[in-house]
Design a protein around this motif. Structure first.
Motif, mmCIF file in Angstrom:
data_model
loop_
_atom_site.group_PDB
_atom_site.id
_atom_site.type_symbol
_atom_site.label_atom_id
_atom_site.label_comp_id
_atom_site.label_asym_id
_atom_site.label_seq_id
_atom_site.Cartn_x
_atom_site.Cartn_y
_atom_site.Cartn_z
ATOM 1 N N TYR A 290 0.811 -1.221 0.000
ATOM 2 C CA TYR A 290 0.000 0.000 0.000
ATOM 3 C C TYR A 290 0.845 1.271 0.000
ATOM 4 N N GLN A 291 2.156 1.135 0.087
ATOM 5 C CA GLN A 291 3.009 2.323 0.122
ATOM 6 C C GLN A 291 3.067 2.996 -1.248
ATOM 7 N N ASP A 292 3.284 4.302 -1.233
ATOM 8 C CA ASP A 292 3.391 5.037 -2.495
ATOM 9 C C ASP A 292 4.657 4.655 -3.255
ATOM 10 N N ILE A 293 5.738 4.399 -2.511
ATOM 11 C CA ILE A 293 6.996 3.934 -3.105
ATOM 12 C C ILE A 293 7.251 2.522 -2.586
ATOM 13 N N ILE A 294 7.217 1.556 -3.479
ATOM 14 C CA ILE A 294 7.318 0.148 -3.090
ATOM 15 C C ILE A 294 8.774 -0.226 -2.840
ATOM 16 N N ASP A 295 9.029 -0.845 -1.696
ATOM 17 C CA ASP A 295 10.353 -1.355 -1.375
ATOM 18 C C ASP A 295 10.425 -2.821 -1.817
ATOM 19 N N TRP A 296 10.812 -3.026 -3.084
ATOM 20 C CA TRP A 296 10.809 -4.381 -3.639
ATOM 21 C C TRP A 296 11.818 -5.289 -2.961
ATOM 22 N N SER B 17 -1.525 -9.076 -2.434
ATOM 23 C CA SER B 17 -0.658 -7.948 -2.071
ATOM 24 C C SER B 17 0.448 -7.758 -3.104
ATOM 25 N N ILE B 18 1.009 -8.861 -3.578
ATOM 26 C CA ILE B 18 2.054 -8.781 -4.608
ATOM 27 C C ILE B 18 1.493 -8.171 -5.892
ATOM 28 N N MET B 19 0.289 -8.575 -6.264
ATOM 29 C CA MET B 19 -0.327 -8.021 -7.473
ATOM 30 C C MET B 19 -0.606 -6.525 -7.309
ATOM 31 N N ARG B 20 -1.016 -6.118 -6.120
ATOM 32 C CA ARG B 20 -1.263 -4.698 -5.882
ATOM 33 C C ARG B 20 0.016 -3.897 -6.066
ATOM 34 N N ALA B 21 1.111 -4.406 -5.502
ATOM 35 C CA ALA B 21 2.391 -3.706 -5.623
ATOM 36 C C ALA B 21 2.864 -3.680 -7.074
ATOM 37 N N CYS B 22 2.703 -4.784 -7.789
ATOM 38 C CA CYS B 22 3.141 -4.851 -9.187
ATOM 39 C C CYS B 22 2.333 -3.917 -10.078
ATOM 40 N N SER B 23 1.019 -3.819 -9.807
ATOM 41 C CA SER B 23 0.178 -2.950 -10.629
ATOM 42 C C SER B 23 0.576 -1.492 -10.462
ATOM 43 N N ASN C 120 4.536 -3.516 -13.457
ATOM 44 C CA ASN C 120 5.331 -4.717 -13.711
ATOM 45 C C ASN C 120 4.409 -5.822 -14.218
ATOM 46 N N VAL C 121 4.265 -5.918 -15.543
ATOM 47 C CA VAL C 121 3.334 -6.878 -16.140
ATOM 48 C C VAL C 121 3.800 -8.312 -15.914
ATOM 49 N N TYR D 158 -1.987 -3.211 -16.976
ATOM 50 C CA TYR D 158 -1.954 -3.071 -18.435
ATOM 51 C C TYR D 158 -2.230 -1.628 -18.839
ATOM 52 N N ALA D 159 -3.047 -0.934 -18.068
ATOM 53 C CA ALA D 159 -3.264 0.490 -18.352
ATOM 54 C C ALA D 159 -1.985 1.280 -18.123
ATOM 55 N N LYS D 160 -1.206 0.883 -17.125
ATOM 56 C CA LYS D 160 0.045 1.594 -16.834
ATOM 57 C C LYS D 160 1.046 1.466 -17.976
ATOM 58 N N VAL D 161 1.042 0.331 -18.657
ATOM 59 C CA VAL D 161 2.022 0.122 -19.735
ATOM 60 C C VAL D 161 1.456 0.506 -21.099
ATOM 61 N N GLY D 162 0.288 1.150 -21.116
ATOM 62 C CA GLY D 162 -0.254 1.656 -22.375
ATOM 63 C C GLY D 162 -1.020 0.642 -23.188
ATOM 64 N N GLU D 163 -1.637 -0.350 -22.548
ATOM 65 C CA GLU D 163 -2.452 -1.337 -23.257
ATOM 66 C C GLU D 163 -3.869 -1.343 -22.689
#
Length: 758
Positions: free
Chosen positions: A307-313, A337-343, A347-348, A377-382
């Motif tokens: 949920y953080q604005d900057i993800i600590d991967w 949670s992983i999908m939320r951070a990736c979205s 990170n597709v 997918y919206a983030k990567v322009g699809e």
């Protein structure tokens, strides 16, 4: 009175709590005094994996009623701590100081024994005022040992309130010397009985004496805060927990670590993300104490990181590896949670990898997983891939949530796919799902970007008819009107925003109308908007500065003059109403400069709207950090003014020596606007129509003055006291008359009607 009657042995009552308090060395007590047991809530523990549910998905159970009068504040959903799943014999006892009390028969004077026995019998039955008068009458003969005996006896018969009153009275006497054992014992009993404010008062007194509270006091107070369904108690629980480790040097039990951690990750609406550092601190303490880390602790930490604005991967990868090393399988909550951070990161590859893991699991795929796939997918322009995922949900008969609808409307509107967006929007509105405001905002943003003013105006009219007023919607419509040159209509919308407290104006709306006036060479109107912006300290956009300077140089002899900081009449009345409702003031040591602290409940619809209005109304007085964000959704629920001497009058009238008080002349200030803001901030309306106003810090004389002021307005009210709080109630026709009086100033009525809060 025969003292021998009172010298029989007193049976020691065993506490139901797992954590024993300091032992009392009292062998004899008045046998004729009534003894009643009190069922105490056992302290929560978790020494092994729970049998059901997880930390991240646990639902709040039934809340315990807040028992302390100081905790009659705005309510938030409570989080019940972990329940004990291990045997009590596995728990070690807290080391506590012993408290020894003289026996009655050891006292040489017969009259002293008789008086002490009489106090033990009679005091618990009296209310506070009579209680204190009786103790004051004993000043000539009573000593600290005598008063200690009475306090201990009250604890033995579970009259903890009476014991606290005796202790409080003792501390004000000239012969009093601090007794650490007695203070510890009383604080523990009060904490177990959920008298949180009283327990905290003694806890702070121990620290002020230069002593470190016992481990039991730290533990019990933290658990008490976690059990209270009151706004702000979670922060206090964290504070006490941190002091327990940093000040006391104690190593809390695993049950306390887990209880506090669960409370952090159970915060609704993503508010738990602000507690990431605290959660990491708890995790660190669990590991360094060599306790076994439960699977749900790992899941909770990953959830907070997502949920953080900057993800600590790197940190997320470490936690996943530690889970794997511990033999834990990644649950559905972890994968979501992983999908939320990736979205968020776009990170597709990792999102699809996690999606496949969800498909391979036996559980039903949560609707949020589809939303996060659409977002990535919206983030990567699809965007069309996002639409394909949305259509796939319907083909597979998956339940399409409002979150999925709102996400695909947002994605399609940003992609400027007009027909698709309108089709899905109509489908969503027709379904009757809530909320609809984000959908209107996405649709109107698309029309604005495509310069489709006519369609934007239709959408605005539809939104204004069926929804509550919203500043973002109004700002979009205002900008569109200015851009197409409909300045007269734009002026009407701006004036509506400025006069309607539910909407309000901000820097964006002022800059928009200013730009329109300058472009149309409406110099006089531009100067008025400029004065508003100077008063509110709004920043003028660079494109308007040069033209504005030309206008001012032609129409004003003095271009720059200092704006004096001064509250207008409306602001003063608002402030009086809020202070009566419970707003706090902080002063410096010399009491020269003062700060107004505005705090609103995140779980109150009224407070949610009120904070936006107060933020806009006192914008020029707020600190830079409080003014940093104009987005209504990101506006803080707690903000403060700058330190200024202008608030000295209010500090002298309402706050003296750090305590709330009621001014002597308050009955002269109870205008309709003052009553309206008092009601909105510190009042409530029942389902039957009765109205209650909370008055904190006053005395009976203060309430009588206020009652007389109400009677002068032909309003009758009843007063009920609960501890230090007075509740002033209006029933029947009096409630109707009160509402008619304040309704013109209840700017939040439209919002209240929409939310059903009335």
């Amino acid at each position: 009175m025969n003292a021998s009657v009172y010298s029989a042995s007193f049976t020691v009552l065993k506490s139901a709590l797992a954590f024993p308090s300091p032992p009392l060395r009292l062998r004899h007590a008045p046998s004729s005094l009534p003894v009643r047991s009190l069922q105490m809530c056992s302290s929560p523990t978790l020494l092994g994996p729970p049998r059901s549910s997880t930390l991240a998905t646990a639902q709040p159970l039934q809340q315990e009623e807040a028992s302390d009068e100081e905790l009659t504040e705005t309510v938030r959903p409570s989080v019940e701590p972990f329940r004990d799943v291990a045997s009590e014999r596995e728990m070690r006892s807290f080391p506590s100081p012993e408290l020894e009390v003289k026996e009655l028969e050891e006292l040489p004077e017969q009259w002293r024994r008789s008086k002490i026995a009489w106090l033990c019998k009679e005091l618990p039955s009296y209310k506070h005022s009579t209680f204190v008068r009786i103790l004051n009458a004993q000043r000539k003969w009573i000593t600290q040992d005598d008063a200690t005996y009475v306090a201990v006896h009250c604890m033995r018969i579970r009259e903890n309130e009476a014991s606290f009153r005796v202790y409080k009275w003792m501390s004000q006497q000239h012969w009093f010397h601090f007794d650490f054992s007695l203070a510890t014992k009383l604080a523990d009993y009060l904490g177990k009985d959920r008298k949180i404010a009283k327990c905290r008062e003694i806890f702070d007194a121990i620290i002020n004496q230069g002593r470190v509270p016992s481990e039991s006091t730290f533990h019990i107070l933290t658990v008490a805060y976690l059990s209270a369904p009151v706004e702000g108690c979670l922060d206090e629980a964290c504070s006490v927990y941190n002091k327990m480790i940093q000040l006391g040097g104690y190593r809390p039990r695993l049950s306390l670590h887990n209880s506090l951690f669960r409370a952090l990750v159970s915060q609704a609406g993503g508010r738990g993300k602000y507690y990431l550092k605290q959660a990491e601190f708890i995790f660190h303490n669990i590991v360094t104490s060599e306790f076994e880390v439960h699977q749900d602790v790992y899941a909770g930490l990953i959830w907070l990181h997502s949920y953080q604005d900057i993800i600590d991967w790197e940190r997320i990868a470490d936690l996943r590896q530690e889970m794997k090393n511990a033999g834990f399988k990644e649950s559905t909550d972890v994968l979501i949670s992983i999908m939320r951070a990736c979205s968020k990161a776009g990170n597709v590859e990792e999102t699809e990898k996690t999606w496949l893991m969800l498909l391979e699991s036996d559980c039903r795929i949560p609707p949020k997983a589809f939303v996060y796939r659409m977002e990535v997918y919206a983030k990567v322009g699809e965007p069309m891939k996002s639409l394909e995922i949305f259509e796939g949900m319907k083909r597979q008969n998956e339940p399409v949530s409002s979150a999925a609808y709102l996400k695909i409307i947002e994605v399609m509107s940003k992609a400027e796919e007009t027909e698709i967006t309108e089709t899905i929007f109509d489908e969503y509105i027709g379904s009757g799902m809530k909320p609809v405001m984000p959908a209107f905002l996405s649709l109107m943003s698309m029309y604005f970007n495509l310069h489709l003013h006519d369609k934007l105006e239709i959408a605005f009219s539809q939104c204004a008819t069926g929804c509550c007023p919203n500043r973002s919607i109004y700002n979009l419509y205002l900008e569109s009107l200015v851009r197409v040159g409909f300045l007269e209509k734009a002026e009407g919308i701006f004036n509506e925003m400025h006069t309607n407290g539910t909407i309000g104006t901000n820097a964006r709306s002022c800059n928009t109308i200013l730009d329109g006036y300058l472009a149309s060479e409406e110099c006089a109107k531009a100067e008025k908007v400029y004065d508003i912006m100077r008063q509110k300290k709004y920043e003028i956009e660079p494109r308007s500065v040069e033209r504005l300077q030309e206008v001012l140089s032609l129409n004003r002899k003095i271009v720059k003059r200092k704006v004096s900081m001064k509250l207008d009449e409306e602001q003063r009345e608002i402030l009086v109403g809020l202070l009566l409702g419970g707003v706090r003031i902080e002063s410096d040591e010399e009491r020269r400069n003062h700060i107004i602290l505005f705090e609103f409940s995140e779980n109150s619809n009224i407070h949610s709207v009120l904070r936006v209005h107060i933020h806009e109304r006192f914008y020029e007085w707020l600190t830079l950090s409080s003014r940093s964000n104009d987005d209504d959704n990101e506006m803080p629920y707690r903000f403060s003014t700058i330190a200024h001497s202008y608030f000295g009058f209010f500090a002298d009238q309402f706050w003296l020596k750090g305590r709330l008080m009621i001014p002597k002349l308050v009955h002269r200030w109870l205008s309709a606007r003052v009553l309206a803001y008092w009601y909105m901030y510190g009042g409530l309306r029942s389902s039957s129509g009765d109205i209650l106003l909370r008055l904190k810090g006053g005395s009976r004389e203060d309430t009588e003055r206020i009652i007389r002021a109400f009677q002068a307005k032909s309003l009758g009210c009843r007063v009920k006291r609960k501890g230090r709080v007075f509740w002033m109630g209006f029933q029947g026709t009096n409630a109707e008359m009160f509402w008619e009086l304040v309704e013109p100033y209840i700017w939040s009525v439209p919002m209240l009607k929409c939310s059903g809060s009335l």
